[in-house]
Design an enzyme around this catalytic site. Structure first.
Site, PDB file in Angstrom:
ATOM      1  N   LYS A 194      16.332   5.943  36.794  1.00  0.00           N
ATOM      2  CA  LYS A 194      16.062   4.648  37.489  1.00  0.00           C
ATOM      3  C   LYS A 194      17.066   3.701  36.563  1.00  0.00           C
ATOM      4  O   LYS A 194      16.578   2.533  36.438  1.00  0.00           O
ATOM      5  CB  LYS A 194      14.578   4.127  37.207  1.00  0.00           C
ATOM      6  CG  LYS A 194      13.888   5.151  38.048  1.00  0.00           C
ATOM      7  CD  LYS A 194      14.324   5.808  39.416  1.00  0.00           C
ATOM      8  CE  LYS A 194      14.441   4.878  40.250  1.00  0.00           C
ATOM      9  NZ  LYS A 194      15.022   5.491  41.588  1.00  0.00           N
ATOM     10  N   HIS A 247      20.046  13.978  33.856  1.00  0.00           N
ATOM     11  CA  HIS A 247      19.063  13.193  33.132  1.00  0.00           C
ATOM     12  C   HIS A 247      18.363  13.915  31.942  1.00  0.00           C
ATOM     13  O   HIS A 247      17.500  13.452  31.377  1.00  0.00           O
ATOM     14  CB  HIS A 247      17.919  12.949  34.121  1.00  0.00           C
ATOM     15  CG  HIS A 247      17.926  12.078  35.134  1.00  0.00           C
ATOM     16  ND1 HIS A 247      18.742  10.856  35.292  1.00  0.00           N
ATOM     17  CD2 HIS A 247      17.646  12.114  36.512  1.00  0.00           C
ATOM     18  CE1 HIS A 247      18.774  10.308  36.438  1.00  0.00           C
ATOM     19  NE2 HIS A 247      18.182  11.163  37.384  1.00  0.00           N
ATOM     20  N   SER A 283      11.134   0.296  38.574  1.00  0.00           N
ATOM     21  CA  SER A 283      11.911   1.138  39.262  1.00  0.00           C
ATOM     22  C   SER A 283      11.125   2.425  39.493  1.00  0.00           C
ATOM     23  O   SER A 283      10.936   2.974  40.566  1.00  0.00           O
ATOM     24  CB  SER A 283      13.320   0.920  39.025  1.00  0.00           C
ATOM     25  OG  SER A 283      14.018   1.641  39.956  1.00  0.00           O
TER      26      SER A 283
HETATM   27  P1  A3P Z   1      15.646  -0.758  41.837  1.00  0.00           P
HETATM   28  O1  A3P Z   1      14.369   0.030  41.813  1.00  0.00           O
HETATM   29  O2  A3P Z   1      15.068  -1.885  40.522  1.00  0.00           O
HETATM   30  O3  A3P Z   1      15.821  -1.757  43.096  1.00  0.00           O
HETATM   31  P2  A3P Z   1      18.785   5.391  39.714  1.00  0.00           P
HETATM   32  O4  A3P Z   1      20.220   5.408  40.525  1.00  0.00           O
HETATM   33  O5  A3P Z   1      19.075   5.889  38.356  1.00  0.00           O
HETATM   34  O6  A3P Z   1      17.642   6.165  40.493  1.00  0.00           O
HETATM   35  O7  A3P Z   1      18.402   4.072  39.579  1.00  0.00           O
HETATM   36  C1  A3P Z   1      17.990   3.315  40.887  1.00  0.00           C
HETATM   37  C2  A3P Z   1      18.018   1.725  40.790  1.00  0.00           C
HETATM   38  O8  A3P Z   1      19.587   1.253  40.689  1.00  0.00           O
HETATM   39  C3  A3P Z   1      17.436   1.011  41.730  1.00  0.00           C
HETATM   40  O9  A3P Z   1      16.775  -0.060  41.214  1.00  0.00           O
HETATM   41  C4  A3P Z   1      18.546   0.855  42.681  1.00  0.00           C
HETATM   42  O10 A3P Z   1      18.252  -0.473  43.608  1.00  0.00           O
HETATM   43  C5  A3P Z   1      19.544   0.223  41.657  1.00  0.00           C
HETATM   44  N1  A3P Z   1      20.883   0.401  42.186  1.00  0.00           N
HETATM   45  C6  A3P Z   1      21.336   1.222  42.975  1.00  0.00           C
HETATM   46  N2  A3P Z   1      22.785   0.958  43.666  1.00  0.00           N
HETATM   47  C7  A3P Z   1      22.919  -0.425  43.073  1.00  0.00           C
HETATM   48  C8  A3P Z   1      24.016  -1.261  43.240  1.00  0.00           C
HETATM   49  N3  A3P Z   1      25.313  -0.596  43.889  1.00  0.00           N
HETATM   50  N4  A3P Z   1      23.781  -2.480  42.600  1.00  0.00           N
HETATM   51  C9  A3P Z   1      22.609  -2.849  41.890  1.00  0.00           C
HETATM   52  N5  A3P Z   1      21.510  -1.904  41.688  1.00  0.00           N
HETATM   53  C10 A3P Z   1      21.759  -0.652  42.201  1.00  0.00           C
END
Ligand code: A3P
Length: 286
Positions: free
Chosen positions: A45, A100, A130
């Site tokens: 996340k 991870h 998140s």
């Molecule tokens: P939120 O849940 O706060 O919206 P991961 O990829 O490590 O699982 O992280 C997911 C988080 O990254 C989510 O956060 C998601 O919305 C955010 N995210 C993914 N792509 C993004 C982008 N292009 N710009 C900003 N945030 C992004």
């Protein structure tokens, strides 16, 4: 944590669906990293998928056709997962991969290789929020309960991939190596172009101004939300309850303020100070 959903390997919890002990042991002890490998490493996340998109776009000089034609887990497999490992082993070099894993479970061969690691951090309060939402829609994860309950699980590291604090500290141990680049979600939010330029520089990849513009444009939240190869909307109902949430949820900095009470935030701060004592690094959220 429900033992049916997770197993513990060397003190860290892993999902039974995606991981198995043999693969984790193989990755740590036998998997050979190559000098031209590039690895996107995060605690969950923290912006893993965002970096997947950025690295895929950089690799293809800003051309979005590759990230629009292959699923993210096929273009850049998660090493350590049972399926991701098979894809990584079958991928021709130069490979893009994700992980991870905390440093102590990462391939030992890294220390003798020139493989490059980009480690992306995010404010742990936003990671918590998140992760809380993520845990609701991923069926192989235990229901997180209330924010109050999840806060305690997160702070004690009783979540998949273990403690955020331990993960970050494990990677800080190798921060000084020339083949490790520390990056943050907050910096990407503040100046994505600047982050892309720094990543290109670290990778030794020269892109012209137009190509960088295209990376920035195609890695935007909206473009990723619209990309079925990156937004996880096609993951089967067997694994995700799409009615309960999505990967591209809000994509902002500071959403924790909408979730944690003042008392919960102060409780977080106390644990943070205790666990991060002695860490002489200034983070964007400090
Ligand atoms: P939120 O849940 O706060 O919206 P991961 O990829 O490590 O699982 O992280 C997911 C988080 O990254 C989510 O956060 C998601 O919305 C955010 N995210 C993914 N792509 C993004 C982008 N292009 N710009 C900003 N945030 C992004």
């Amino acid at each position: 944590m429900s033992s049916a959903l997770y197993f513990t390997h060397k003190g860290i919890s892993f999902s039974n669906i995606w991981y198995d002990v043999d693969t984790l042991n193989f990755v740590e002890n036998e998997f050979q990293l190559l000098d031209d490998d590039v690895l996107n490493v995060t605690y969950p996340k923290s912006g893993t998928n965002w970096m997947q998109e950025i690295l895929g776009l950089i690799r293809h000089n800003g051309d979005p056709s590759w990230v629009r034609s292959l699923f993210v887990w096929d273009r850049s497999p998660w090493i350590g997962t049972t399926d991701g490992m098979k894809i990584a082993l079958a991928s021709p070099p130069p490979r893009l991969m994700a992980s991870h894993l905390p440093f102590q479970l990462f391939p030992k061969s890294f220390l003798q290789s020139k493989a490059k690691v980009i480690y992306t951090l995010r404010n742990p309060k936003d990671v918590l929020v998140s992760y809380y939402h993520h845990t609701k829609f991923v069926k192989s994860m235990k229901d997180p309960g209330t924010v109050e309950e999840y806060l305690e699980e997160f702070l004690s590291g009783n979540v998949a991939f273990g403690s955020w604090f331990d993960h970050v500290k494990s990677w800080l141990e190798v921060k000084g190596r020339s083949n490790v680049f520390f990056n943050s979600y907050e910096e990407m939010q503040q100046d994505l172009r600047g982050s892309v330029e720094k990543i290109c520089h670290f990778l030794g990849k020269e892109l012209n101004s137009q190509q960088i513009d295209s990376v920035v444009e195609n890695a935007s939240f909206q473009k990723m939300k619209d990309n079925p190869k990156s937004n996880y909307t096609t993951v089967s109902d067997e694994h995700f309850d799409h009615k309960k949430g999505k990967l591209l949820r809000k994509g902002i900095v500071g959403d924790w303020k909408n979730h944690l009470t003042v008392a919960q935030s102060e409780r977080f701060d106390r644990v943070y100070q205790e666990k991060m004592r002695g860490v002489n690094v200034t983070f964007p959220w400090d």
